[in-house]
Design a protein around this motif. Structure first.
Motif, short mmCIF file in Angstrom:
data_model
loop_
_atom_site.label_atom_id
_atom_site.label_comp_id
_atom_site.label_asym_id
_atom_site.label_seq_id
_atom_site.Cartn_x
_atom_site.Cartn_y
_atom_site.Cartn_z
N ARG A 13 7.53 -2.68 8.21
CA ARG A 13 7.58 -1.24 7.91
C ARG A 13 7.38 -0.97 6.42
O ARG A 13 6.83 0.07 6.05
CB ARG A 13 8.93 -0.66 8.37
N LEU A 14 7.81 -1.89 5.57
CA LEU A 14 7.61 -1.69 4.13
C LEU A 14 6.13 -1.61 3.76
O LEU A 14 5.76 -0.97 2.77
CB LEU A 14 8.26 -2.85 3.34
N ALA A 15 5.28 -2.23 4.54
CA ALA A 15 3.85 -2.23 4.25
C ALA A 15 3.15 -0.97 4.76
O ALA A 15 2.04 -0.65 4.32
CB ALA A 15 3.19 -3.46 4.87
N THR A 16 3.82 -0.22 5.67
CA THR A 16 3.11 0.89 6.30
C THR A 16 3.90 2.20 6.34
O THR A 16 3.32 3.24 6.67
CB THR A 16 2.75 0.53 7.75
N ASN A 17 5.17 2.18 6.00
CA ASN A 17 6.01 3.36 6.19
C ASN A 17 6.67 3.78 4.88
O ASN A 17 7.48 3.04 4.31
CB ASN A 17 7.09 3.05 7.25
N ARG A 18 6.34 4.96 4.40
CA ARG A 18 6.87 5.44 3.12
C ARG A 18 8.38 5.67 3.18
O ARG A 18 9.09 5.47 2.19
CB ARG A 18 6.17 6.74 2.70
N ASP A 74 -4.31 8.80 1.58
CA ASP A 74 -3.77 8.23 2.82
C ASP A 74 -4.85 7.55 3.66
O ASP A 74 -4.59 6.55 4.33
CB ASP A 74 -3.09 9.32 3.65
N ARG A 75 -6.07 8.09 3.64
CA ARG A 75 -7.12 7.49 4.46
C ARG A 75 -7.51 6.10 3.95
O ARG A 75 -7.97 5.25 4.71
CB ARG A 75 -8.35 8.39 4.55
N LEU A 76 -7.33 5.85 2.63
CA LEU A 76 -7.57 4.50 2.12
C LEU A 76 -6.44 3.58 2.53
O LEU A 76 -6.67 2.43 2.93
CB LEU A 76 -7.72 4.52 0.60
N ILE A 77 -5.20 4.08 2.46
CA ILE A 77 -4.06 3.29 2.90
C ILE A 77 -4.19 2.94 4.38
O ILE A 77 -3.88 1.81 4.80
CB ILE A 77 -2.75 4.05 2.63
N ASP A 78 -4.67 3.90 5.19
CA ASP A 78 -4.86 3.63 6.61
C ASP A 78 -5.86 2.50 6.85
O ASP A 78 -5.73 1.73 7.80
CB ASP A 78 -5.36 4.90 7.33
N ARG A 79 -6.86 2.37 5.97
CA ARG A 79 -7.87 1.33 6.14
C ARG A 79 -7.29 -0.06 5.94
O ARG A 79 -7.78 -1.04 6.52
CB ARG A 79 -9.04 1.56 5.18
N PHE A 80 -6.24 -0.17 5.13
CA PHE A 80 -5.62 -1.48 4.93
C PHE A 80 -4.93 -1.96 6.21
O PHE A 80 -4.71 -3.15 6.41
CB PHE A 80 -4.63 -1.44 3.77
N LYS A 81 -4.58 -1.01 7.11
CA LYS A 81 -3.95 -1.38 8.37
C LYS A 81 -4.95 -2.05 9.31
O LYS A 81 -4.54 -2.64 10.32
CB LYS A 81 -3.36 -0.13 9.03
N TRP A 82 -6.25 -1.95 9.02
CA TRP A 82 -7.26 -2.62 9.85
C TRP A 82 -7.13 -4.14 9.74
O TRP A 82 -7.56 -4.87 10.62
CB TRP A 82 -8.66 -2.20 9.44
N GLY A 83 -6.61 -4.60 8.61
CA GLY A 83 -6.51 -6.04 8.39
C GLY A 83 -5.07 -6.50 8.35
O GLY A 83 -4.27 -6.22 9.24
N ILE A 84 -4.71 -7.21 7.27
CA ILE A 84 -3.34 -7.73 7.14
C ILE A 84 -2.85 -7.54 5.72
O ILE A 84 -3.60 -7.71 4.75
CB ILE A 84 -3.28 -9.23 7.53
N PRO A 126 0.80 -1.23 0.00
CA PRO A 126 0.00 0.00 0.00
C PRO A 126 0.83 1.27 0.00
O PRO A 126 0.50 2.23 -0.69
CB PRO A 126 -0.83 -0.13 1.28
N MET A 127 1.92 1.30 0.78
CA MET A 127 2.69 2.53 0.91
C MET A 127 3.40 2.94 -0.37
O MET A 127 3.85 4.08 -0.49
CB MET A 127 3.73 2.37 2.04
N GLU A 128 3.51 2.05 -1.33
CA GLU A 128 4.17 2.39 -2.59
C GLU A 128 3.18 2.85 -3.66
O GLU A 128 3.58 3.18 -4.78
CB GLU A 128 4.95 1.18 -3.11
N LEU A 129 1.90 2.86 -3.35
CA LEU A 129 0.90 3.26 -4.33
C LEU A 129 0.89 4.77 -4.49
O LEU A 129 0.79 5.51 -3.52
CB LEU A 129 -0.49 2.76 -3.90
N ASP A 130 0.97 5.22 -5.72
CA ASP A 130 0.90 6.65 -6.01
C ASP A 130 -0.54 7.05 -6.27
O ASP A 130 -1.29 6.33 -6.93
CB ASP A 130 1.75 6.99 -7.23
N GLY A 131 -0.93 8.22 -5.79
CA GLY A 131 -2.26 8.74 -6.07
C GLY A 131 -3.36 8.10 -5.26
O GLY A 131 -4.54 8.31 -5.55
N ILE A 132 -3.02 7.28 -4.27
CA ILE A 132 -4.03 6.67 -3.40
C ILE A 132 -4.10 7.48 -2.11
O ILE A 132 -3.07 7.72 -1.46
CB ILE A 132 -3.69 5.21 -3.09
#
Length: 462
Positions: free
Chosen positions: A442-447, A275-285, A267-273
């Motif tokens: 961290r790669l999944a959540t930290n730019r 941040d609030r959508l990226i944050d929602r992916f943290k609800w799961g795995i 998620p953190m590597e997606l451009d143009g997405i």
């Protein structure tokens, strides 16, 4: 043919004849010859591979229902046919792939317009019956991703792993794995509303709904799903699509409906997405699906060869698995190349033929050799550190982060084992395992971590 087998086969044929008519029955089924039946497996002799294609496509549902009617149990079919007519030495066997009987086996229709309320009871789930767990090869490299997927599919009422974000490069099996989730849920809960969409489809449907002034209906329809499978999230473009996805995501998650996504990057590597959508992916795995390792590639090759009617020796399987290190699609390409060559040349497979097919099918990348010292030097330079500081006992944040990055890069780019990495860094084996895991998280959540990894790898691979 034994009397028992003859009776069961004739009972199956009677059902087929009554459904297809005399002319089609005589053309397609009267030429089939059952060879043996043992432990639920029927070996069936056919004139050519063309008949196999018809049995597996046009007549699949009827043929399997007729076999169940005649044999009284689910039947696995192995087809036999000669590549050269009347030449038994050219006979090959082809195993029919396992398919889900819950899913309609017809080719999935494309959705032509935005969904509306009248479509609620009958819609195309767009699941492919062969993309089930039974046809998915599992090894060490994809075991965790598979285990999570199967847990979700077997326990859709449980809230964990929701949403499930699966990422990996092209051709590693992401689509197959998430489709298997949808199929298993449908098998266990036939009335469940399951939908598979590519992100491009979702965007196209949204645009149609917007033009026709039916966005509320569009959103309501997606919110009615029990399991929503989105493929290729990286293709999302524009803020309006994300705005439509937010209420769908929020509603389904709040009601414990399953949300599954695939992407070619975390998620953190997606451009143009947003941040609030990226944050929602943290609800799961968020879980990576890597390219198959050597043993899994061998397993995939055996399965693909069996279904394609190829008898590959252990030597040929080892050669292909060691030469093709990329995606499952590359492995499939080599198997299809071998099958085509076998049919055209009418000759047995050999290591020489396999090498020739591989040379024409797979582009061998020229890889730069990366060693421990190179990784330390480039990582220290990126973090602005003296390389000697990496080996000290300091727990200063920047030094600790750099050290963990070195552990991760060594694990990824060198042949060093984790104990060997620990020995070079004067650290325990368990510390190295923790460091590698910390970087993955961290790669999944930290730019910043993603940026650091990309920059260091760019220098290493120059």
């Amino acid at each position: 043919m034994s009397t028992t087998l003859a009776e069961k086969w004739n009972k199956s044929l009677t059902m087929i004849r009554s459904n297809v008519g005399e002319e089609r029955f005589r053309l397609w089924f009267s030429v089939a010859e059952p060879i043996s039946y043992d432990n639920g497996e029927l070996v069936l002799k056919l004139p050519t591979s063309f008949y196999v294609d018809r049995y597996e496509d046009q007549f699949y549902d009827l043929f399997r229902a007729a076999l169940y009617h005649g044999f009284g149990e689910p039947v696995k079919v192995v087809y036999e046919y000669n590549i050269v007519n009347n030449d038994s030495s050219s006979c090959i066997k082809q195993q029919s792939p396992e398919r889900s009987h819950t899913i309609n086996n017809k080719v999935s229709r494309q959705i032509e317009s935005a969904p509306i309320s009248e479509q609620k009871r009958d819609f195309d789930h767009q699941l492919s019956s062969s993309l089930n767990f039974e046809n998915y090869c599992v090894g060490k490299s994809n075991q965790l991703a598979y285990t999570i997927a199967e847990h979700i599919a077997n326990n859709p009422e449980k809230p964990e792993f929701n949403p499930y974000f699966l990422y990996g490069s092209v051709g590693v099996g992401k689509t197959h794995l998430i489709q298997a989730i949808g199929i298993r849920i449908k098998e266990k809960h036939p009335n469940a509303r399951v939908l598979f969409n590519t992100m491009r489809q979702f965007q196209n449907l949204y645009q149609v709904a917007a033009l026709e002034g039916r966005i509320p209906e569009f959103i309501n329809w997606y919110q009615s799903m029990d399991c929503l499978l989105f493929d290729d999230l990286q293709e999302m473009t524009g803020p309006k699509t994300a705005q439509a996805l937010f209420p769908i995501f929020n509603h389904l998650h709040a009601h414990n409906k399953k949300l599954i996504f695939t992407c070619d990057r975390p998620p953190m590597e997606l451009d143009g997405i947003a941040d609030r959508l990226i944050d929602r992916f943290k609800w799961g795995i968020t879980e990576p699906l890597p390219a198959p390792d050597l043993e899994l590639r061998k397993k995939i090759l055996r399965a693909k060869a069996s279904r394609g009617g190829l008898d590959l020796s252990a030597e040929i399987i080892d050669l292909i698995a060691e030469s093709v290190t990329g995606s499952v699609r590359e492995l499939e390409g080599v198997v299809m190349g071998l099958l085509t060559r076998c049919i055209k040349a009418n000759m047995p497979l050999s290591v020489e033929i396999a090498r020739e097919v591989i040379s024409h099918t797979v582009k061998t990348p020229v890889r730069k050799s990366i060693n421990f010292d190179m990784i330390v030097e480039n990582t220290a330079e990126y973090f602005g550190l003296n390389p000697d500081a990496i080996f000290a006992k300091s727990r200063i944040r920047d030094i600790a982060d750099a050290r963990q990055m070195i552990m991760y890069l060594c694990s990824k780019h060198t042949g060093l084992s984790t104990p060997a990495i620990g020995a070079k860094l004067n650290r325990e084996h368990s510390t190295v395992l923790h460091g590698i895991g910390a970087v993955k998280d961290r790669l999944a959540t930290n730019r910043d971590t993603v940026k650091a990894l990309e920059a260091i790898e760019a220098q290493l691979l120059k």
